[in-house]
Design an enzyme around this catalytic site. Structure first.
Site, short mmCIF file in Angstrom:
data_model
loop_
_atom_site.label_atom_id
_atom_site.label_comp_id
_atom_site.label_asym_id
_atom_site.label_seq_id
_atom_site.Cartn_x
_atom_site.Cartn_y
_atom_site.Cartn_z
N ASP A 290 -7.65 -8.20 12.23
CA ASP A 290 -8.25 -6.87 13.12
C ASP A 290 -8.27 -7.70 14.58
O ASP A 290 -8.51 -6.64 15.42
CB ASP A 290 -9.35 -6.52 12.61
CG ASP A 290 -10.55 -7.48 12.42
OD1 ASP A 290 -10.14 -8.84 12.51
OD2 ASP A 290 -11.65 -7.10 11.82
C1 LIG Z 1 -19.48 -20.33 6.00
C2 LIG Z 1 -19.31 -20.74 7.26
C3 LIG Z 1 -18.19 -21.80 7.39
C4 LIG Z 1 -20.02 -20.26 8.26
C5 LIG Z 1 -19.37 -20.27 9.72
C6 LIG Z 1 -19.38 -18.93 10.12
C7 LIG Z 1 -18.30 -18.28 10.19
C8 LIG Z 1 -17.59 -18.32 8.65
C9 LIG Z 1 -18.29 -16.78 10.69
C10 LIG Z 1 -19.08 -16.89 11.70
C11 LIG Z 1 -18.48 -15.45 12.97
C12 LIG Z 1 -17.41 -14.79 11.70
C13 LIG Z 1 -18.60 -13.89 10.89
C14 LIG Z 1 -16.52 -13.87 12.03
C15 LIG Z 1 -15.57 -13.78 11.06
C16 LIG Z 1 -15.09 -14.54 10.08
C17 LIG Z 1 -16.41 -15.31 9.54
C18 LIG Z 1 -17.19 -15.91 10.85
C19 LIG Z 1 -16.20 -16.61 11.38
C20 LIG Z 1 -14.43 -12.52 11.37
C21 LIG Z 1 -13.31 -13.29 12.34
C22 LIG Z 1 -13.55 -12.01 10.36
C23 LIG Z 1 -13.30 -10.62 10.59
C24 LIG Z 1 -14.09 -9.44 11.19
O1 LIG Z 1 -13.51 -8.16 11.35
C25 LIG Z 1 -14.49 -10.13 12.44
C26 LIG Z 1 -13.23 -10.15 13.47
C27 LIG Z 1 -15.53 -8.99 13.05
C28 LIG Z 1 -15.07 -11.44 12.37
C29 LIG Z 1 -15.46 -12.00 13.41
C30 LIG Z 1 -16.60 -13.21 13.38
#
Ligand SMILES: CC(C)=CCC[C@@H](C)[C@H]1CC[C@@]2(C)C3=C(CC[C@]12C)[C@@]1(C)CC[C@H](O)C(C)(C)[C@@H]1CC3
Length: 755
Positions: free
Chosen positions: A484
């Site tokens: 996305d």
């Molecule tokens: C369990 C672990 C390893 C934790 C670290 C944090 C990450 C997993 C999170 C932090 C920000 C996070 C929520 C994010 C995403 C995946 C998981 C993230 C990276 C994604 C890229 C998934 C797809 C979504 O539509 C969107 C683009 C909004 C988010 C952005 C941030």
């Protein structure tokens, strides 16, 4: 070590961490006394007007300017002030008479927050387990922690302690857990906070009430063992040998969701070595502070599976428990050979290097960045280039706000929020208005500079997804394409470049590259996932060892990502009808079939990245309308609109709680209507061409009433989520979605005044 400023003259003096001869003892009433000599007390606060966010081509890091001259030469920008909660001194704007006036006021304010490279940034906090990794990595690598960072870390954690019991949760709005409380308590001790400070006593009491650190989840047990606060026998196995499994094996780690894969990668290296950092006074003290039991008598192996019920969101399956039993009792003592272990460690080490090289040490997220730092420290030794580079890169995820210093979920939100900012202006029909052109051109230039132009080196060897032509969520350096993020950035670029008067920065080939990459993202179900198409079975969730998160082991089907991809494909197809037209047509049809199937009986969709049904239903309605399915033509769309309308509150707003994400049941928030959520619901309804203007008008009025005289909207409840249980803040959503909703309304009903 922590560097401390003597209050008298502001000079910086170094106090080696843990090298004091202080001894902490527990008194019978469970309070602790630390005998002199004490470590120098941390300052109460820093001078908030001395913090600056430095933007180097989309890399955002914070500086504290101790020198008066330097501070005068580099004044704080509006963005700095906004991030830090300082008054921007902006004048009141003319009171909006119509929604479009509110859009203009909102943009007038938001424009001020644009950073020099053209993007928007913001705090991206919420999770309470990220900062610990960074601080532990500093401690382990003996990286000095300047007094101003130590002070603001203390302040942030103090501000975010649970108001009643003084502990910390998995995320800022959650109840106290052993995970949050034990990790953040250790952070505070490592940055130099005394254990007898009242807020530390309170936090410790909460930790003890929850069972103490023997009841922590796996990730906390891992970190505590690396620090030497626990013994490794308390950690459930993370065998690096799993990385030697052939790719065809259904549980092979290349099939796991990228985040869990990267975290378990470096964790397995450290686990395999059972490496522990140097024992110091503070570590010895922590052994006395974190446990209910007497440290010397703890049955470490016996507590491998102990976990407080509040931390146990995803209990370990019988399969994982059996596997752990086998690994601990049979594999490790009798079957594990040195040569196999070394072979596995070498391969894991190589994969860590590839991750570091592909991201210039930024790494996927601060969790694996902290762990990779420790891997390099163990392997390459103190002072090695890899360690120095990692330590420098850890800065990319740190953030400063009025509450103090914290760690963002990623190294920023740059591409994502910039794409939405552009689209908000577009939806208001203002793209051709010369007033916003400079801002939009800068934003376009940013997206131009951040497009990923090459695939990863040795993409197949390190199991990376094709990424040429893509955008990451944050910036190009991090370089992880997300379906996305590619889509929203691509839509914004196309929209601007197809508007008269905008420079054509990306030629057609670069647009085609993005499309080619997007077209690799479809799952067998027709849906799209986040970083990669799904590579493994949902059954892998039975090996979810993290306990605190759900839906973490593989990629799933996401309505949000799927919508972003098909709307990008549709927009592209409008301007380049010849290019891969057949593939695009098929792709879209399959996504739509998925979306219809994923609708809940009540009419909404479950949101995985925003809270929750409101967020995902907005996307699903957009998908449906992109193929002409709206309220009056589609039963799916009608049902979804009726669902949203049934949740509208008397004041015209919507208010969903993060509890919905945990429970998969729509749950109201206790703090009333939320601006962002109201915008999401309205956007969904407008996509569906909801026939009754009244509910829309009421919602729009709420958004307008909440807007401040300077055009701003104030922070409210948290907006985002991941892995069902952890919440995350999207500060800029306060602007992008309300502006979009107001703009869509204004374009649809240009005569409506609303006020
Ligand atoms: C369990 C672990 C390893 C934790 C670290 C944090 C990450 C997993 C999170 C932090 C920000 C996070 C929520 C994010 C995403 C995946 C998981 C993230 C990276 C994604 C890229 C998934 C797809 C979504 O539509 C969107 C683009 C909004 C988010 C952005 C941030």
């Amino acid at each position: 070590m922590v560097t401390t400023r003597s209050k008298a003259n502001g000079a910086t003096a170094a106090t080696p961490n843990g090298k004091s001869t202080a001894v902490t003892k527990r008194k019978s009433d469970d309070t602790l006394v630390t005998e002199e000599p004490k470590r120098p007390k941390l300052a109460d606060k820093t001078d908030i007007t001395r913090w600056r966010c430095l933007d180097e081509d989309g890399r955002l890091t914070w500086r504290y300017l101790e020198d008066d001259k330097a501070a005068a030469a580099w004044p704080q920008s509006y963005a700095d002030k906004w991030y830090l909660g300082l008054d921007l001194g902006l004048p009141d704007l003319p009171k909006p008479k119509k929604p479009l006036d509110a859009v203009r006021n909102g943009l007038t304010f938001f424009e001020k927050l644009q950073l020099p490279s053209g993007e928007w940034g913001s705090e991206y906090g919420g999770p309470m387990f990220l900062l610990p990794g960074v601080v532990f990595a500093w401690y382990i690598t003996k990286t000095p922690i300047p007094w101003y960072k130590a002070t603001e870390i203390k302040n942030y954690l103090k501000a975010r302690a649970h108001p009643e019991d003084g502990g910390w949760g998995l995320h800022i709005e959650g109840e106290s857990t052993v995970f949050g409380t034990s990790m953040n308590y250790v952070v505070l001790r490592l940055v130099g906070v005394d254990p007898d400070e009242p807020f530390m006593v309170k936090a410790r009491a909460t930790l003890h009430k929850l069972g103490g650190a023997t009841h922590a989840p796996h990730w906390a047990k891992f970190w505590l063992s690396v620090l030497g606060v626990s013994k490794w026998a308390i950690v459930n196995p993370v065998p690096p040998e799993i990385w030697l499994l052939p790719d065809w094996v259904p549980v092979a780690p290349w099939r796991w969701w990228i985040h869990i894969r990267q975290v378990f990668l470096s964790m397995s290296y450290i686990y395999s070595k059972q490496w522990t950092c140097e024992e110091t006074d503070v570590i010895r003290e922590l052994r006395q502070e974190l446990f209910v039991e007497e440290w010397d008598k703890i049955d470490w192996n016996g507590h491998r599976n102990s976990i407080a019920s509040i931390d146990n969101y995803h209990p370990k399956s019988w399969l994982l428990n059996t596997a752990n039993w086998f690994l601990v009792n049979i594999w490790n003592p009798y079957l594990r050979t040195k040569s196999l272990a070394e072979k596995a460690e070498a391969w894991v080490s190589k994969l860590v290097d590839m991750e570091d090289e592909n991201t210039d040490f930024a790494d996927l997220a601060p969790v694996n960045a902290a762990m990779n730092t420790v891997v390099c420290y163990i392997r390459d030794g103190p002072g090695a280039y890899t360690v120095r580079r990692h330590v420098d890169r850890l800065e990319d995820a740190l953030w400063v706000k009025n509450e103090g210093m914290m760690c963002n979920g990623t190294n920023g939100v740059q591409n994502w929020d910039t794409a939405f900012a552009i689209q908000a202006v577009m939806d208001a029909g203002l793209t051709e208005d010369p007033r916003w052109r400079p801002m939009l051109i800068k934003a376009l230039e940013f997206l131009d500079s951040q497009q990923i132009r090459e695939n990863c080196k040795d993409q197949d060897i390190c199991y990376r997804q094709q990424r040429k032509g893509a955008w990451a969520f944050s910036n190009k350096v991090q370089g992880y394409a997300v379906s996305d993020c590619v889509s929203e950035a691509l839509k914004s670029v196309i929209l601007l470049q197809k508007t008269p008067g905008f420079p054509q920065l990306l030629d057609d080939q670069r647009i085609f590259d993005a499309i080619d990459t997007l077209l690799t993202y479809q799952n067998a179900s027709g849906a799209c996932s986040s970083y990669e198409p799904t590579r493994g079975s949902k059954l892998l969730e039975m090996l979810n060892a993290a306990e605190v998160f759900g839906k973490i082991m593989v990629e799933y089907d996401y309505v949000e990502c799927s919508t972003a991809v098909i709307t990008a494909l549709s927009l592209f197809n409008k301007y380049w009808p010849e290019y891969r037209a057949d593939d695009i047509k098929k792709f879209k049809a399959r996504v739509l079939a998925f979306i219809k199937k994923a609708q809940f009986p009540h009419g909404g969709w479950y949101g995985n990245w925003g809270i929750c049904f409101t967020y995902a239903t907005m996307f699903a309605l957009e998908s449906l309308s992109s193929v002409g399915e709206t309220y009056s033509t589609s039963s799916h769309s009608k049902k979804a609109c009726d669902f949203l309308i049934s949740k509208q509150r008397a004041d015209g707003g919507w208010s969903e709680s993060y509890r919905s994400c945990e429970r998969s049941v729509y749950t109201e928030h206790t703090s009333g209507s939320q601006v962002v959520m109201t915008a999401w619901a309205l956007i969904g309804l407008m996509h569906a061409e909801y026939p009754d203007i009244e509910p829309l008008r009421k919602g729009i009025k709420l958004i307008m009433d909440r807007q401040q005289a300077n055009g701003e909207w104030l922070p409210e409840a948290i907006e985002g989520v991941f892995n069902k249980s952890c919440m995350i803040t999207y500060m800029n959503y306060k602007f992008t979605f309300p502006i979009k909703a107001l703009g869509m309304f204004a374009s649809k009903y240009p005569e409506e005044t609303v006020v």
